[in-house]
Every structure is written in structure tokens, then in C-alpha cells.
Design an enzyme around this catalytic site. Structure first.
Site, PDB file in Angstrom:
ATOM      1  N   ASP A 154     -20.314 -25.428 -37.545  1.00  0.00           N
ATOM      2  CA  ASP A 154     -20.264 -24.532 -36.387  1.00  0.00           C
ATOM      3  C   ASP A 154     -19.709 -25.316 -35.202  1.00  0.00           C
ATOM      4  OD1 ASP A 154     -22.445 -26.005 -35.185  1.00  0.00           O
ATOM      5  OD2 ASP A 154     -23.810 -24.827 -36.427  1.00  0.00           O
ATOM      6  N   LYS A 170     -18.663 -19.242 -37.124  1.00  0.00           N
ATOM      7  CA  LYS A 170     -19.613 -18.289 -37.690  1.00  0.00           C
ATOM      8  C   LYS A 170     -20.168 -17.399 -36.599  1.00  0.00           C
ATOM      9  CE  LYS A 170     -23.460 -21.626 -37.613  1.00  0.00           C
ATOM     10  NZ  LYS A 170     -24.390 -22.395 -38.454  1.00  0.00           N
ATOM     11  N   ASN A 188     -63.128 -27.142 -38.358  1.00  0.00           N
ATOM     12  CA  ASN A 188     -62.377 -26.072 -37.693  1.00  0.00           C
ATOM     13  C   ASN A 188     -60.904 -26.405 -37.494  1.00  0.00           C
ATOM     14  OD1 ASN A 188     -62.519 -28.003 -35.716  1.00  0.00           O
ATOM     15  ND2 ASN A 188     -63.083 -26.583 -34.070  1.00  0.00           N
ATOM     16  N   ASP A 236     -23.993 -31.782 -41.074  1.00  0.00           N
ATOM     17  CA  ASP A 236     -24.930 -31.026 -40.240  1.00  0.00           C
ATOM     18  C   ASP A 236     -26.144 -31.890 -39.949  1.00  0.00           C
ATOM     19  OD1 ASP A 236     -25.822 -28.906 -38.776  1.00  0.00           O
ATOM     20  OD2 ASP A 236     -25.777 -27.453 -40.409  1.00  0.00           O
ATOM     21  N   ARG A 282     -23.387 -15.081 -35.727  1.00  0.00           N
ATOM     22  CA  ARG A 282     -24.769 -14.801 -36.115  1.00  0.00           C
ATOM     23  C   ARG A 282     -25.217 -13.437 -35.621  1.00  0.00           C
ATOM     24  NH1 ARG A 282     -27.934 -18.748 -38.153  1.00  0.00           N
ATOM     25  NH2 ARG A 282     -27.220 -20.900 -38.029  1.00  0.00           N
ATOM     26  N   THR A 336     -33.368 -23.273 -44.625  1.00  0.00           N
ATOM     27  CA  THR A 336     -33.442 -22.396 -45.796  1.00  0.00           C
ATOM     28  C   THR A 336     -32.198 -22.516 -46.682  1.00  0.00           C
ATOM     29  OG1 THR A 336     -32.454 -20.536 -44.594  1.00  0.00           O
ATOM     30  CG2 THR A 336     -34.860 -20.745 -44.545  1.00  0.00           C
ATOM     31  N   GLY A 337     -31.133 -23.142 -46.157  1.00  0.00           N
ATOM     32  CA  GLY A 337     -29.929 -23.357 -46.950  1.00  0.00           C
ATOM     33  C   GLY A 337     -28.989 -22.176 -47.012  1.00  0.00           C
ATOM     34  N   GLY A 338     -29.345 -21.055 -46.401  1.00  0.00           N
ATOM     35  CA  GLY A 338     -28.500 -19.872 -46.481  1.00  0.00           C
ATOM     36  C   GLY A 338     -27.150 -20.057 -45.819  1.00  0.00           C
TER      37      GLY A 338
END
Length: 324
Positions: free
Chosen positions: A179, A202, A46, A230, A204, A235-237
């Protein structure tokens, strides 16, 4: 006749590792000239996890290594179970080593009705029985205050900066903070490289994760080799867009450095296909799947850093000295 017994005590270091990143555990053990303690760990039908150590741990100084990679919830629970097992088996001191500390991005409330999961994680490990935490490049330094006990905050900067120094003309370099939250870390990079600093501002969209509305560059990057620093690449965007922005502002080359290569899809494709990014440099604090490797990627070993920190803690030395 004596009124008590005297025992000759000896400190014993034992290294334990979960199943999330066996390569890193083996590398740390090799650096220290020891072996990882044999452990039986498996999943029930499980999904519940069973853990048992195959050697006595009574009175030992236990170091429990587990990086929080995909599937992140499973590996966090496994580490918690390992800590509980050590506590109940009478380990003298338990140090949790999480090279990548999960849920660290939620370290404060941006809006109402949000959790602070970084604090929750610290509480979980404390309740499980951990006496000490060790992590590499926490998302923010304030997370150290969430744990009621010593926290060893390690930095990958010496590893990454040494590689940059060896591969580029530092006199042409500009350190770029992606940032405002990474400015203090970027300033440490400027001290090490002797390079100027630029900042990407930046904005958001609070309702859309992993997406940035607009980028602006503060600082001179024209004809410079820009080093974006960083803590993680997911996701690298954001990184890909930041690199393109630097190119648009006249940067000669953009090199991306990060401690933790999460590389959630479609990061590999984005970074490899980005015309603005020349190289991506990360450490191996997280296992990087074969399909996530790409030509521009360089992975540097973190085991020497972690092994040195373990030795300093065990011998009552100074972890801070590793970074002075």
C-alpha cells in the site's frame, strides 16, 4: 573535613521480561551473556496482575521486554505494572522494549470520533515511569513523536533482506509495497537489494475491517520474483489478495515478508492454501503458536538485533549505526 560524601558508582544493566514471549527474552539474554532477572508474576482470581522482582534494582539501567501479543491487553498492563514497580524501587533509567508495539495501527484519525491509540499507549508508558521506548518496525514512523523521550526504532529489514539475498536470484526480484503507506520502507528494500519497485494501490471499505475492495498494480511485475514487504500480517486476507493480484499481473513468484506475524485466524489457512504465495518470511518478534506454523512459513530470529540495540543504549553508543 569534606562537606560531602563521594560514591564510586558503576552502571548496571538488568534485563526484565514479562510472560508474553519467554523464548524471545531467553534468546536476548543469551545473546548478551546475562540472565533475565528472576520475577514473580501471577494473576489474581479476578484477573488482576501481581509482579515482584526478586533482586534489588536500585540504581540500575532497566530494560523491560514484553511483546504485545494475544491477549494483548493483559500483556500491555503487565508491562505497565513492571515499569511502575521499577520506578518505585528506584531504578535509575527504565527502557520499555516492545518488539511489537500494540495499538500502533490507530495512529491518526481517519474520521471523526475515533481514538489515536498509538499516542495513548505512549502516554501510558510515560506516566508509568518509562524514560525510553524501543520497538521493532513501528506501523508508522510518526509514532516516535508520540512519546516524550527517546525512541529507538529498530528495523528488521537487514534480517529479512539477508535471507532473501541468500535464497533467490536478486536480479529477477521486484520489491512490492502492499500500500502507499509502506512505500518509504519498500524504497529502502530497493536500495539494499538493488531491485525495482512496484506498488499495490488498494481501496478499503471504511466500514469493514480487514477487507479491501480493489487492487491495482503500479509497476512492472511480469515474470519477476515479487517480494511483498509489510510490517505485519494479521488475518492474511489483504496479503493473500495482493499476492493473487500480482500473479494475475504475470508475476513468476510471490514471496511475502513481514516483521510481525500476528496470524489471527484464519491467516494460517489463507496463507498455506494460497496458490499465489510461495513463501512467507517473518521474524519472531511475536510468539507463533504451534497451530499457526505451516509449510510455507520461515521464522527468523530477532534477538541478535534487540540485544545489539540494548548494548548500544547501555554503553551510550549509536543505535542508528546498526542500520547505516
Amino acid at each position: 573535613m569534606s562537606t560531602g560524601l563521594e560514591a564510586q558508582t558503576h552502571k548496571k544493566l538488568m534485563l526484565f521480561a514479562g510472560r508474553s514471549h519467554p523464548e524471545l527474552a531467553a534468546a536476548v539474554a543469551a545473546e548478551m551473556g546475562i540472565e533475565v532477572v528472576p520475577t514473580t508474576a501471577y494473576d489474581f482470581a479476578n484477573g488482576e496482575i501481581f509482579v515482584r522482582f526478586e533482586e534489588s534494582v536500585r540504581g540500575c539501567d532497566a530494560f523491560v521486554l514484553q511483546t504485545h501479543t494475544t491477549p494483548i491487553n493483559k500483556w500491555i498492563v503487565e508491562q505497565l505494572i513492571m515499569v511502575d514497580a521499577l520506578k518505585r524501587a528506584s531504578a535509575k533509567r527504565i527502557t520499555v522494549i516492545a518488539p511489537f508495539f500494540g495499538y500502533a495501527r490507530q495512529d491518526k484519525k481517519h474520521r471523526g470520533r475515533e481514538p489515536i491509540t498509538a499516542r495513548l499507549m505512549a502516554d501510558l508508558f510515560k506516566v508509568a515511569g518509562a524514560h525510553r521506548l524501543m520497538a521493532v518496525d513501528l506501523h508508522t514512523s510518526q509514532i516516535q513523536g508520540f512519546f516524550d523521550g527517546p525512541v529507538d526504532h529498530l528495523f528488521a529489514l537487514p534480517i529479512l533482506a539477508r535471507h532473501i539475498k541468500d535464497t533467490i536470484d536478486v536480479s529477477r526480484a521486484t520489491v512490492v509495497s502492499p500500500d502507499a503507506g509502506r512505500v518509504r520502507v519498500a524504497e529502502k528494500w530497493t536500495d539494499v537489494l538493488g531491485a525495482p519497485l512496484a506498488i499495490i494501490h488498494k481501496r478499503r471499505d471504511p466500514d469493514v475491517p480487514n477487507q479491501v475492495k480493489m487492487f491495482e498494480v503500479v509497476g512492472d511485475v511480469r515474470d519477476r520474483i515479487c517480494i511483498i514487504v509489510d510490517d505485519m500480517i494479521d488475518t492474511g486476507g489483504t496479503i493473500a489478495t495482493a499476492a493473487q493480484t500480482l500473479k494475475d499481473y504475470g508475476a513468476a513468484e510471490v514471496i511475502v515478508t513481514a516483521t510481525h506475524g500476528i496470524f489471527s485466524p484464519p491467516a494460517q489457512e489463507r496463507l498455506q492454501n494460497s496458490e499465489a504465495i510461495s513463501r512467507v518470511v517473518v521474524t519472531d518478534t511475536l510468539p507463533i503458536a504451534h497451530e499457526n506454523h505451516f509449510d510455507k512459513l520461515t521464522v527468523l530470529p530477532s534477538a541478535p538485533l534487540i540485544a545489539k540495540a540494548i548494548r548500544e543504549v547501555f554503553t551510550e553508543g549509536s543505535v542508528t549505526r546498526l542500520f547505516d
